[in-house]
Write an enzyme that holds these catalytic residues in place. Structure first.
Site, PDB file in Angstrom:
ATOM      1  N   ASP A  19       0.849  -1.188   0.000  1.00  0.00           N
ATOM      2  CA  ASP A  19       0.000   0.000   0.000  1.00  0.00           C
ATOM      3  C   ASP A  19       0.884   1.237   0.000  1.00  0.00           C
ATOM      4  O   ASP A  19       2.052   1.185   0.386  1.00  0.00           O
ATOM      5  CB  ASP A  19      -0.924   0.020   1.220  1.00  0.00           C
ATOM      6  CG  ASP A  19      -2.166   0.880   1.002  1.00  0.00           C
ATOM      7  OD1 ASP A  19      -2.365   1.397  -0.120  1.00  0.00           O
ATOM      8  OD2 ASP A  19      -2.951   1.038   1.955  1.00  0.00           O
ATOM      9  N   GLY A  20       0.298   2.333  -0.454  1.00  0.00           N
ATOM     10  CA  GLY A  20       0.990   3.609  -0.471  1.00  0.00           C
ATOM     11  C   GLY A  20       0.056   4.693   0.037  1.00  0.00           C
ATOM     12  O   GLY A  20      -1.167   4.546   0.002  1.00  0.00           O
ATOM     13  N   GLU A  57       2.337   3.757  -4.100  1.00  0.00           N
ATOM     14  CA  GLU A  57       1.774   2.414  -4.335  1.00  0.00           C
ATOM     15  C   GLU A  57       2.776   1.559  -5.110  1.00  0.00           C
ATOM     16  O   GLU A  57       3.040   0.413  -4.751  1.00  0.00           O
ATOM     17  CB  GLU A  57       0.458   2.513  -5.121  1.00  0.00           C
ATOM     18  CG  GLU A  57      -0.662   3.233  -4.411  1.00  0.00           C
ATOM     19  CD  GLU A  57      -1.425   2.399  -3.409  1.00  0.00           C
ATOM     20  OE1 GLU A  57      -1.096   1.209  -3.203  1.00  0.00           O
ATOM     21  OE2 GLU A  57      -2.384   2.935  -2.814  1.00  0.00           O
ATOM     22  N   HIS A 128      -9.716  -0.764   2.843  1.00  0.00           N
ATOM     23  CA  HIS A 128     -10.496  -0.452   4.046  1.00  0.00           C
ATOM     24  C   HIS A 128     -11.708  -1.375   4.194  1.00  0.00           C
ATOM     25  O   HIS A 128     -12.777  -0.950   4.613  1.00  0.00           O
ATOM     26  CB  HIS A 128     -10.915   1.019   4.043  1.00  0.00           C
ATOM     27  CG  HIS A 128      -9.769   1.940   3.751  1.00  0.00           C
ATOM     28  ND1 HIS A 128      -8.726   2.140   4.642  1.00  0.00           N
ATOM     29  CD2 HIS A 128      -9.461   2.666   2.648  1.00  0.00           C
ATOM     30  CE1 HIS A 128      -7.855   2.968   4.102  1.00  0.00           C
ATOM     31  NE2 HIS A 128      -8.271   3.292   2.899  1.00  0.00           N
ATOM     32  N   ASP A 138      -1.647  -0.223   5.111  1.00  0.00           N
ATOM     33  CA  ASP A 138      -2.208   1.128   5.097  1.00  0.00           C
ATOM     34  C   ASP A 138      -1.733   1.915   6.315  1.00  0.00           C
ATOM     35  O   ASP A 138      -1.298   3.063   6.204  1.00  0.00           O
ATOM     36  CB  ASP A 138      -3.737   1.041   5.067  1.00  0.00           C
ATOM     37  CG  ASP A 138      -4.392   2.402   5.055  1.00  0.00           C
ATOM     38  OD1 ASP A 138      -4.289   3.095   4.021  1.00  0.00           O
ATOM     39  OD2 ASP A 138      -4.996   2.791   6.077  1.00  0.00           O
TER      40      ASP A 138
END
Length: 154
Positions: A19-20, A57, A128, A138
């Site tokens: 994740d970014g 990302e 999420h 995240d």
């Protein structure tokens, strides 16, 4: 005299969750990759003081691939359509057009070099949505972005 038939070694099965994050987009950013091989896990993290979410990302993927020393079968799990579609759908066309009008060509060209020895499949996961590794990535990516924000406000 019989000789044993040598079969090629099986590739290691690696899972890469990544994740970014970017605060401001562009702004301070962070990335996280979690490499899993069997029971072993390695967390790759970092960031930049001025970047975009998409760069972070893809940076998570590239920095994680740099940690692998042998050719592997890699399943990439990302909530980024940019990364998943970039790798699985658009990349071949971008190469044919020599990355004309492509954002982040430096990172995509780096990805090509880093991914060459591996077999890679991407899996898009909804962000999420309670996916444990995605939520961890995240959180770590945001921590990295906040650290770069603090340093630039310092």
């Amino acid at each position: 005299m019989k000789t044993a038939i040598k079969t090629p070694m099986e590739r290691k099965q690696i899972k890469l969750f990544c994740d970014g994050s970017s605060l401001g987009n562009p702004g301070p950013g962070g990335y996280c990759g979690i490499l899993q091989y069997g029971e072993n896990e390695r967390i790759i993290r970092g960031g930049e003081k001025m970047t975009t979410n998409n760069r972070m990302e893809l940076k998570a993927v590239n920095e994680s691939l740099k940690c692998l020393k042998v050719p592997c079968e890699i399943a990439i799990y990302s909530d980024s359509k940019y990364v998943c579609d970039g790798i699985g759908v658009w990349l071949a066309g971008w190469v044919k057009k020599d990355f004309a009008k492509v954002k982040n060509p430096d990172l995509w060209q780096e990805y090509l070099a880093l991914s060459a020895p591996h077999q890679i499949q991407t899996h898009w996961i909804k962000g999420h949505s309670g996916h444990i590794q995605n939520e961890r990535c995240d959180k770590i990516a945001k921590e990295e972005a906040l650290q770069y924000k603090k340093e630039s406000n310092g």
